[in-house]
Design a protein around this motif. Structure first.
Motif, short mmCIF file in Angstrom:
data_model
loop_
_atom_site.label_atom_id
_atom_site.label_comp_id
_atom_site.label_asym_id
_atom_site.label_seq_id
_atom_site.Cartn_x
_atom_site.Cartn_y
_atom_site.Cartn_z
N ALA A 105 0.85 -1.19 0.00
CA ALA A 105 0.00 0.00 0.00
C ALA A 105 0.89 1.24 0.00
O ALA A 105 1.20 1.79 1.05
N PRO A 106 1.29 1.70 -1.20
CA PRO A 106 2.19 2.86 -1.27
C PRO A 106 1.46 4.19 -1.06
O PRO A 106 0.23 4.21 -0.86
N LEU A 107 2.22 5.28 -1.16
CA LEU A 107 1.67 6.62 -0.90
C LEU A 107 0.44 6.93 -1.76
O LEU A 107 -0.55 7.46 -1.27
N ASP A 108 0.51 6.57 -3.05
CA ASP A 108 -0.62 6.88 -3.94
C ASP A 108 -1.92 6.23 -3.46
O ASP A 108 -3.00 6.82 -3.59
N ALA A 109 -1.82 5.02 -2.91
CA ALA A 109 -3.03 4.36 -2.38
C ALA A 109 -3.60 5.16 -1.22
O ALA A 109 -4.83 5.33 -1.10
N TRP A 110 -2.71 5.67 -0.38
CA TRP A 110 -3.19 6.44 0.78
C TRP A 110 -3.70 7.82 0.38
O TRP A 110 -4.51 8.41 1.10
N ILE A 111 -3.24 8.33 -0.78
CA ILE A 111 -3.80 9.59 -1.28
C ILE A 111 -5.26 9.39 -1.67
O ILE A 111 -6.13 10.22 -1.37
N LEU A 112 -5.56 8.25 -2.31
CA LEU A 112 -6.96 7.93 -2.65
C LEU A 112 -7.80 7.85 -1.37
O LEU A 112 -8.93 8.33 -1.31
N CYS A 113 -7.20 7.23 -0.35
CA CYS A 113 -7.88 7.12 0.95
C CYS A 113 -8.12 8.52 1.53
O CYS A 113 -9.22 8.83 2.02
N ALA A 114 -7.10 9.39 1.42
CA ALA A 114 -7.20 10.75 1.99
C ALA A 114 -8.28 11.56 1.28
O ALA A 114 -8.97 12.37 1.91
N ILE A 115 -8.44 11.35 -0.03
CA ILE A 115 -9.48 12.08 -0.78
C ILE A 115 -10.85 11.77 -0.19
O ILE A 115 -11.64 12.67 0.12
N ILE A 116 -11.15 10.47 -0.02
CA ILE A 116 -12.47 10.09 0.51
C ILE A 116 -12.62 10.54 1.97
O ILE A 116 -13.68 10.99 2.40
N PHE A 117 -11.51 10.43 2.70
CA PHE A 117 -11.54 10.81 4.13
C PHE A 117 -11.89 12.30 4.28
O PHE A 117 -12.73 12.67 5.11
N MET A 118 -11.24 13.16 3.47
CA MET A 118 -11.50 14.60 3.56
C MET A 118 -12.83 15.00 2.94
O MET A 118 -13.40 16.04 3.27
N TRP A 119 -13.30 14.16 2.00
CA TRP A 119 -14.59 14.44 1.33
C TRP A 119 -15.77 14.15 2.25
O TRP A 119 -16.83 14.78 2.15
N THR A 120 -15.59 13.21 3.18
CA THR A 120 -16.71 12.73 4.00
C THR A 120 -17.35 13.83 4.87
O THR A 120 -18.58 13.95 4.88
N PRO A 121 -16.57 14.65 5.60
CA PRO A 121 -17.24 15.65 6.47
C PRO A 121 -18.13 16.64 5.72
O PRO A 121 -19.30 16.80 6.10
N PRO A 122 -17.65 17.32 4.65
CA PRO A 122 -18.58 18.24 3.97
C PRO A 122 -19.78 17.51 3.37
O PRO A 122 -20.90 18.06 3.37
#
Lengths: 58, 325
Positions: B169-186
Protein backbone atom coordinates in the motif's frame (compact mmCIF):
# COMPACT_ATOMS: atom_id res chain seq x y z
CA UNK A 1 -47.38 -40.46 28.07
CA UNK A 2 -49.39 -39.36 25.06
CA UNK A 3 -48.29 -39.16 21.48
CA UNK A 4 -47.91 -35.65 20.01
CA UNK A 5 -50.99 -34.45 18.24
CA UNK A 6 -50.16 -33.90 14.58
CA UNK A 7 -52.54 -30.97 14.32
CA UNK A 8 -50.93 -29.03 17.18
CA UNK A 9 -47.27 -29.80 16.38
CA UNK A 10 -45.59 -26.65 14.97
CA UNK A 11 -43.99 -28.61 12.10
CA UNK A 12 -47.35 -29.88 10.98
CA UNK A 13 -49.23 -26.61 11.38
CA UNK A 14 -50.48 -25.08 8.14
CA UNK A 15 -48.23 -22.24 7.00
CA UNK A 16 -49.70 -19.16 5.43
CA UNK A 17 -48.85 -18.76 1.72
CA UNK A 18 -46.83 -15.56 2.21
CA UNK A 19 -44.60 -17.22 4.80
CA UNK A 20 -44.14 -20.27 2.56
CA UNK A 21 -43.19 -18.06 -0.40
CA UNK A 22 -40.74 -16.08 1.72
CA UNK A 23 -39.14 -19.28 3.03
CA UNK A 24 -38.85 -20.74 -0.46
CA UNK A 25 -37.15 -17.54 -1.64
CA UNK A 26 -34.70 -17.60 1.28
CA UNK A 27 -33.91 -21.27 0.65
CA UNK A 28 -33.24 -20.55 -3.03
CA UNK A 29 -30.99 -17.62 -2.12
CA UNK A 30 -29.01 -19.82 0.30
CA UNK A 31 -28.71 -22.53 -2.36
CA UNK A 32 -27.42 -20.02 -4.91
CA UNK A 33 -25.01 -18.63 -2.33
CA UNK A 34 -23.61 -22.09 -1.61
CA UNK A 35 -23.20 -22.89 -5.31
CA UNK A 36 -21.50 -19.51 -5.78
CA UNK A 37 -19.15 -20.28 -2.88
CA UNK A 38 -18.18 -23.63 -4.43
CA UNK A 39 -17.50 -21.95 -7.78
CA UNK A 40 -15.41 -19.27 -6.04
CA UNK A 41 -13.27 -21.82 -4.20
CA UNK A 42 -12.81 -23.74 -7.46
CA UNK A 43 -11.75 -20.60 -9.34
CA UNK A 44 -9.36 -19.51 -6.59
CA UNK A 45 -7.78 -22.96 -6.55
CA UNK A 46 -7.32 -23.03 -10.33
CA UNK A 47 -5.97 -19.50 -10.64
CA UNK A 48 -3.78 -19.63 -7.53
CA UNK A 49 -2.18 -22.87 -8.69
CA UNK A 50 -2.13 -21.89 -12.35
CA UNK A 51 0.71 -23.52 -14.24
CA UNK A 52 2.33 -24.59 -10.97
CA UNK A 53 0.16 -27.70 -11.03
CA UNK A 54 2.52 -29.17 -13.64
CA UNK A 55 5.64 -27.94 -11.86
CA UNK A 56 6.05 -30.93 -9.52
CA UNK A 57 7.93 -34.24 -9.51
CA UNK A 58 5.94 -36.96 -11.28
CA UNK B 1 -21.63 -3.85 24.00
CA UNK B 2 -25.39 -3.58 24.44
CA UNK B 3 -27.51 -5.75 22.18
CA UNK B 4 -30.47 -3.98 20.62
CA UNK B 5 -34.00 -4.58 21.83
CA UNK B 6 -35.73 -7.58 20.32
CA UNK B 7 -38.10 -6.62 17.56
CA UNK B 8 -41.29 -8.56 17.01
CA UNK B 9 -41.45 -9.91 13.47
CA UNK B 10 -44.31 -8.28 11.54
CA UNK B 11 -43.98 -10.32 8.35
CA UNK B 12 -41.75 -13.19 7.19
CA UNK B 13 -38.27 -12.14 6.07
CA UNK B 14 -37.73 -12.31 2.33
CA UNK B 15 -34.31 -12.74 0.77
CA UNK B 16 -34.55 -9.12 -0.44
CA UNK B 17 -34.61 -8.00 3.21
CA UNK B 18 -31.25 -9.65 3.77
CA UNK B 19 -29.88 -7.95 0.66
CA UNK B 20 -31.11 -4.63 2.07
CA UNK B 21 -29.13 -5.33 5.26
CA UNK B 22 -25.97 -5.14 3.16
CA UNK B 23 -26.72 -1.54 2.02
CA UNK B 24 -26.32 -2.27 -1.72
CA UNK B 25 -25.96 1.43 -2.64
CA UNK B 26 -23.02 1.85 -0.29
CA UNK B 27 -21.61 -1.43 -1.62
CA UNK B 28 -21.71 -0.08 -5.17
CA UNK B 29 -19.62 2.95 -4.10
CA UNK B 30 -17.18 0.62 -2.32
CA UNK B 31 -16.90 -1.56 -5.44
CA UNK B 32 -16.19 1.53 -7.54
CA UNK B 33 -13.47 2.98 -5.27
CA UNK B 34 -11.88 -0.40 -4.56
CA UNK B 35 -11.77 -1.17 -8.30
CA UNK B 36 -10.09 2.19 -8.88
CA UNK B 37 -7.39 1.31 -6.33
CA UNK B 38 -6.96 -2.14 -7.83
CA UNK B 39 -6.59 -0.82 -11.41
CA UNK B 40 -4.37 2.12 -10.41
CA UNK B 41 -1.93 -0.30 -8.73
CA UNK B 42 -0.91 -1.40 -12.25
CA UNK B 43 0.01 -4.81 -10.91
CA UNK B 44 -0.12 -7.99 -13.01
CA UNK B 45 -3.22 -9.57 -11.56
CA UNK B 46 -5.53 -11.94 -13.42
CA UNK B 47 -8.99 -10.39 -14.06
CA UNK B 48 -10.72 -13.27 -12.29
CA UNK B 49 -8.58 -12.77 -9.19
CA UNK B 50 -9.22 -9.04 -9.42
CA UNK B 51 -12.96 -9.70 -9.57
CA UNK B 52 -12.72 -12.02 -6.55
CA UNK B 53 -10.84 -9.30 -4.64
CA UNK B 54 -13.55 -6.75 -5.44
CA UNK B 55 -16.24 -9.26 -4.46
CA UNK B 56 -14.56 -9.87 -1.10
CA UNK B 57 -14.27 -6.13 -0.42
CA UNK B 58 -17.92 -5.61 -1.38
CA UNK B 59 -19.09 -8.49 0.82
CA UNK B 60 -16.94 -7.17 3.69
CA UNK B 61 -18.62 -3.76 3.30
CA UNK B 62 -22.01 -5.49 3.29
CA UNK B 63 -21.09 -7.44 6.42
CA UNK B 64 -20.18 -4.28 8.31
CA UNK B 65 -23.45 -2.70 7.11
CA UNK B 66 -25.40 -5.66 8.49
CA UNK B 67 -23.60 -5.36 11.86
CA UNK B 68 -24.38 -1.63 11.79
CA UNK B 69 -28.10 -2.29 11.16
CA UNK B 70 -28.14 -4.88 13.96
CA UNK B 71 -26.65 -2.49 16.51
CA UNK B 72 -28.35 0.71 15.36
CA UNK B 73 -31.90 -0.69 15.15
CA UNK B 74 -32.99 1.54 18.05
CA UNK B 75 -31.64 4.68 16.35
CA UNK B 76 -32.94 3.67 12.92
CA UNK B 77 -36.45 3.18 14.33
CA UNK B 78 -36.56 6.85 15.39
CA UNK B 79 -35.37 8.37 12.10
CA UNK B 80 -37.64 8.99 9.10
CA UNK B 81 -34.88 8.08 6.65
CA UNK B 82 -34.11 4.71 8.26
CA UNK B 83 -37.22 3.45 10.03
CA UNK B 84 -38.18 1.30 7.04
CA UNK B 85 -34.96 -0.74 7.30
CA UNK B 86 -35.48 -4.49 7.80
CA UNK B 87 -34.62 -4.69 11.53
CA UNK B 88 -36.55 -1.65 12.88
CA UNK B 89 -39.46 -2.52 10.57
CA UNK B 90 -39.56 -5.99 12.15
CA UNK B 91 -38.97 -7.93 8.95
CA UNK B 92 -35.61 -9.33 10.10
CA UNK B 93 -34.77 -10.34 13.65
CA UNK B 94 -31.71 -8.57 15.16
CA UNK B 95 -29.99 -11.91 15.81
CA UNK B 96 -30.29 -12.80 12.11
CA UNK B 97 -28.71 -9.48 11.08
CA UNK B 98 -25.88 -10.10 13.58
CA UNK B 99 -25.33 -13.66 12.31
CA UNK B 100 -25.29 -12.51 8.68
CA UNK B 101 -22.74 -9.79 9.51
CA UNK B 102 -20.40 -12.17 11.36
CA UNK B 103 -20.59 -14.94 8.75
CA UNK B 104 -19.97 -12.58 5.83
CA UNK B 105 -17.12 -10.84 7.69
CA UNK B 106 -15.32 -14.16 8.23
CA UNK B 107 -16.05 -15.29 4.66
CA UNK B 108 -14.80 -12.09 3.00
CA UNK B 109 -11.62 -11.74 5.08
CA UNK B 110 -10.62 -15.40 4.84
CA UNK B 111 -11.29 -15.65 1.11
CA UNK B 112 -9.40 -12.42 0.39
CA UNK B 113 -6.44 -13.68 2.44
CA UNK B 114 -6.37 -17.11 0.82
CA UNK B 115 -7.04 -15.87 -2.73
CA UNK B 116 -4.96 -12.68 -2.82
CA UNK B 117 -2.82 -11.74 0.17
CA UNK B 118 -3.02 -11.20 3.91
CA UNK B 119 -2.16 -7.49 3.80
CA UNK B 120 -5.39 -6.84 1.89
CA UNK B 121 -7.28 -9.26 4.16
CA UNK B 122 -5.89 -7.53 7.27
CA UNK B 123 -6.92 -4.12 5.94
CA UNK B 124 -10.41 -5.45 5.18
CA UNK B 125 -10.71 -6.93 8.68
CA UNK B 126 -9.60 -3.60 10.17
CA UNK B 127 -12.14 -1.73 8.03
CA UNK B 128 -15.01 -3.97 9.16
CA UNK B 129 -13.92 -3.66 12.80
CA UNK B 130 -13.51 0.11 12.51
CA UNK B 131 -16.97 0.62 10.98
CA UNK B 132 -18.91 -1.89 13.09
CA UNK B 133 -17.22 -1.35 16.45
CA UNK B 134 -15.29 1.94 16.54
CA UNK B 135 -17.79 3.99 14.51
CA UNK B 136 -21.15 2.27 15.08
CA UNK B 137 -20.82 1.23 18.73
CA UNK B 138 -18.68 4.08 19.98
CA UNK B 139 -18.13 7.23 17.91
CA UNK B 140 -21.62 7.58 16.45
CA UNK B 141 -23.34 7.88 19.81
CA UNK B 142 -20.54 9.72 21.60
CA UNK B 143 -19.04 12.59 19.63
CA UNK B 144 -19.92 15.12 16.95
CA UNK B 145 -16.66 14.13 15.26
CA UNK B 146 -18.23 10.70 14.56
CA UNK B 147 -18.30 11.01 10.80
CA UNK B 148 -14.87 12.68 10.63
CA UNK B 149 -13.04 9.81 12.36
CA UNK B 150 -15.48 7.13 11.25
CA UNK B 151 -14.99 8.27 7.66
CA UNK B 152 -11.77 6.25 7.64
CA UNK B 153 -13.80 3.07 7.20
CA UNK B 154 -15.37 4.39 4.01
CA UNK B 155 -12.01 5.71 2.80
CA UNK B 156 -10.05 2.44 3.01
CA UNK B 157 -11.53 0.36 0.12
CA UNK B 158 -9.16 1.83 -2.55
CA UNK B 159 -6.21 0.94 -0.31
CA UNK B 160 -7.55 -2.61 0.09
CA UNK B 161 -8.01 -2.87 -3.69
CA UNK B 162 -4.47 -1.59 -4.27
CA UNK B 163 -3.03 -3.99 -1.67
CA UNK B 164 -4.99 -6.92 -3.15
CA UNK B 165 -3.42 -6.29 -6.56
CA UNK B 166 0.09 -5.23 -5.60
CA UNK B 167 0.65 -6.78 -2.17
CA UNK B 168 1.60 -3.36 -0.80
CA UNK B 169 0.00 0.00 0.00
CA UNK B 170 2.19 2.86 -1.27
CA UNK B 171 1.67 6.62 -0.90
CA UNK B 172 -0.62 6.88 -3.94
CA UNK B 173 -3.03 4.36 -2.38
CA UNK B 174 -3.19 6.44 0.78
CA UNK B 175 -3.80 9.59 -1.28
CA UNK B 176 -6.96 7.93 -2.65
CA UNK B 177 -7.88 7.12 0.95
CA UNK B 178 -7.20 10.75 1.99
CA UNK B 179 -9.48 12.08 -0.78
CA UNK B 180 -12.47 10.09 0.51
CA UNK B 181 -11.54 10.81 4.13
CA UNK B 182 -11.50 14.60 3.56
CA UNK B 183 -14.59 14.44 1.33
CA UNK B 184 -16.71 12.73 4.00
CA UNK B 185 -17.24 15.65 6.47
CA UNK B 186 -18.58 18.24 3.97
CA UNK B 187 -20.66 15.51 2.31
CA UNK B 188 -22.34 14.25 5.50
CA UNK B 189 -22.60 17.59 7.26
CA UNK B 190 -24.33 19.06 4.19
CA UNK B 191 -26.86 16.23 4.50
CA UNK B 192 -27.16 16.57 8.27
CA UNK B 193 -27.94 20.31 7.93
CA UNK B 194 -31.38 19.38 6.62
CA UNK B 195 -31.87 16.08 8.46
CA UNK B 196 -30.73 17.25 11.90
CA UNK B 197 -34.22 16.85 13.37
CA UNK B 198 -33.98 13.14 12.64
CA UNK B 199 -30.60 12.91 14.35
CA UNK B 200 -31.80 14.97 17.33
CA UNK B 201 -34.85 12.71 17.73
CA UNK B 202 -32.60 9.67 17.67
CA UNK B 203 -30.08 11.17 20.10
CA UNK B 204 -27.20 11.03 17.62
CA UNK B 205 -24.75 13.88 18.34
CA UNK B 206 -24.32 15.13 14.77
CA UNK B 207 -22.59 18.50 14.54
CA UNK B 208 -25.75 20.56 13.73
CA UNK B 209 -27.43 19.00 16.78
CA UNK B 210 -24.58 19.64 19.24
CA UNK B 211 -22.99 22.83 17.88
CA UNK B 212 -25.70 24.36 15.70
CA UNK B 213 -26.11 25.05 12.01
CA UNK B 214 -23.76 28.08 11.87
CA UNK B 215 -20.79 26.11 13.23
CA UNK B 216 -21.59 23.25 10.86
CA UNK B 217 -21.67 25.60 7.85
CA UNK B 218 -18.25 27.00 8.88
CA UNK B 219 -16.80 23.49 9.34
CA UNK B 220 -18.12 22.48 5.90
CA UNK B 221 -16.27 25.46 4.38
CA UNK B 222 -13.01 24.66 6.23
CA UNK B 223 -13.07 20.98 5.25
CA UNK B 224 -13.90 21.93 1.65
CA UNK B 225 -10.82 24.19 1.55
CA UNK B 226 -8.71 21.29 2.85
CA UNK B 227 -10.30 18.79 0.46
CA UNK B 228 -9.38 20.44 -2.84
CA UNK B 229 -5.55 20.34 -2.40
CA UNK B 230 -5.82 16.66 -1.44
CA UNK B 231 -7.84 16.04 -4.61
CA UNK B 232 -5.09 17.72 -6.64
CA UNK B 233 -2.34 15.58 -5.05
CA UNK B 234 -2.64 12.64 -7.52
CA UNK B 235 -1.69 15.04 -10.33
CA UNK B 236 1.45 15.97 -8.39
CA UNK B 237 2.55 12.39 -7.69
CA UNK B 238 1.85 11.18 -11.24
CA UNK B 239 -1.08 8.98 -10.23
CA UNK B 240 -3.41 11.25 -12.21
CA UNK B 241 -2.79 12.77 -15.63
CA UNK B 242 -3.92 15.95 -17.40
CA UNK B 243 -7.57 14.89 -17.56
CA UNK B 244 -7.56 14.17 -13.84
CA UNK B 245 -5.96 17.54 -13.09
CA UNK B 246 -8.63 19.33 -15.14
CA UNK B 247 -11.51 17.45 -13.46
CA UNK B 248 -10.05 17.90 -9.96
CA UNK B 249 -9.38 21.62 -10.47
CA UNK B 250 -12.57 22.62 -12.28
CA UNK B 251 -14.75 20.30 -10.22
CA UNK B 252 -13.01 21.54 -7.09
CA UNK B 253 -13.80 25.15 -8.00
CA UNK B 254 -17.51 24.25 -8.31
CA UNK B 255 -17.30 22.38 -4.99
CA UNK B 256 -15.85 25.47 -3.30
CA UNK B 257 -18.52 27.69 -4.86
CA UNK B 258 -21.30 25.45 -3.51
CA UNK B 259 -19.59 25.17 -0.13
CA UNK B 260 -19.31 28.97 0.04
CA UNK B 261 -23.03 29.27 -0.70
CA UNK B 262 -23.69 26.96 2.24
CA UNK B 263 -21.22 28.95 4.36
CA UNK B 264 -22.91 32.28 3.59
CA UNK B 265 -26.47 30.92 3.49
CA UNK B 266 -28.95 29.87 6.18
CA UNK B 267 -29.18 26.14 5.56
CA UNK B 268 -30.01 24.31 8.75
CA UNK B 269 -31.63 27.32 10.48
CA UNK B 270 -35.23 26.53 9.50
CA UNK B 271 -37.14 23.75 11.19
CA UNK B 272 -38.38 20.76 9.19
CA UNK B 273 -36.69 21.70 5.90
CA UNK B 274 -37.69 18.52 4.07
CA UNK B 275 -40.81 18.26 1.92
CA UNK B 276 -40.80 14.44 1.83
CA UNK B 277 -38.83 11.63 3.47
CA UNK B 278 -36.43 11.60 0.49
CA UNK B 279 -32.98 13.20 0.56
CA UNK B 280 -33.42 15.69 -2.27
CA UNK B 281 -36.87 17.24 -1.94
CA UNK B 282 -36.24 20.17 0.40
CA UNK B 283 -37.59 23.64 1.08
CA UNK B 284 -35.81 26.75 -0.23
CA UNK B 285 -33.66 27.42 2.85
CA UNK B 286 -32.04 23.99 2.66
CA UNK B 287 -31.32 23.98 -1.07
CA UNK B 288 -27.71 25.14 -0.76
CA UNK B 289 -26.96 22.21 1.56
CA UNK B 290 -28.91 19.81 -0.67
CA UNK B 291 -26.98 21.04 -3.74
CA UNK B 292 -23.61 20.56 -2.03
CA UNK B 293 -24.64 17.08 -0.82
CA UNK B 294 -25.70 16.02 -4.33
CA UNK B 295 -22.70 17.62 -6.06
CA UNK B 296 -20.23 16.06 -3.59
CA UNK B 297 -21.33 12.61 -4.79
CA UNK B 298 -20.86 13.66 -8.42
CA UNK B 299 -17.43 15.19 -7.72
CA UNK B 300 -16.08 12.08 -5.99
CA UNK B 301 -17.48 9.87 -8.75
CA UNK B 302 -15.88 12.05 -11.44
CA UNK B 303 -12.49 12.03 -9.70
CA UNK B 304 -12.34 8.24 -9.39
CA UNK B 305 -13.90 7.65 -12.83
CA UNK B 306 -11.25 9.87 -14.41
CA UNK B 307 -8.44 8.04 -12.63
CA UNK B 308 -9.98 4.74 -13.66
CA UNK B 309 -10.36 5.89 -17.25
CA UNK B 310 -6.80 7.21 -17.46
CA UNK B 311 -5.35 3.93 -16.21
CA UNK B 312 -7.61 1.73 -18.32
CA UNK B 313 -6.88 3.73 -21.48
CA UNK B 314 -3.20 3.23 -20.80
CA UNK B 315 -3.76 -0.52 -20.60
CA UNK B 316 -1.86 -1.07 -23.85
CA UNK B 317 1.30 -0.49 -21.83
CA UNK B 318 2.91 -3.67 -20.44
CA UNK B 319 2.04 -4.62 -16.89
CA UNK B 320 -1.43 -3.13 -16.89
CA UNK B 321 -4.70 -5.05 -16.64
CA UNK B 322 -5.46 -6.35 -20.09
CA UNK B 323 -2.11 -8.07 -20.46
CA UNK B 324 -2.39 -10.01 -17.27
CA UNK B 325 -0.36 -12.69 -15.48
Amino acid sequence: MTEPDAETTPLASPENPAAARARRGRNLAIALGLVGFVVLVYLVTVFRMGGNVLDRPL
Amino acid sequence: MTPPAVVQASSPARWQDFVQLLKPRVMSLVVFTAATGLICAQAPIHPVMGAIAILCIAVGAGASASLNMWYDADIDARMRRTRGRPVPAGRVQPADALALGIVLSLFSVMLLGLALNWLAAGLLAFTIFFYAVVYTMWLKRWTAQNIVIGGLAGALPPVIGWAAAAGQAPLDAWILCAIIFMWTPPHFWALSLYTSEDYAAAGVPMLPVTAGAAVTRRQIWIYSLLLIPVCLAPAATGLGGAAYLAVAALGGAVFLLLAWRVRSGRAGDAADPRVTDGLYDVKAAARDARNLFAYSILYLTLLFATLLGEHLLGSAAPGLPGGLI
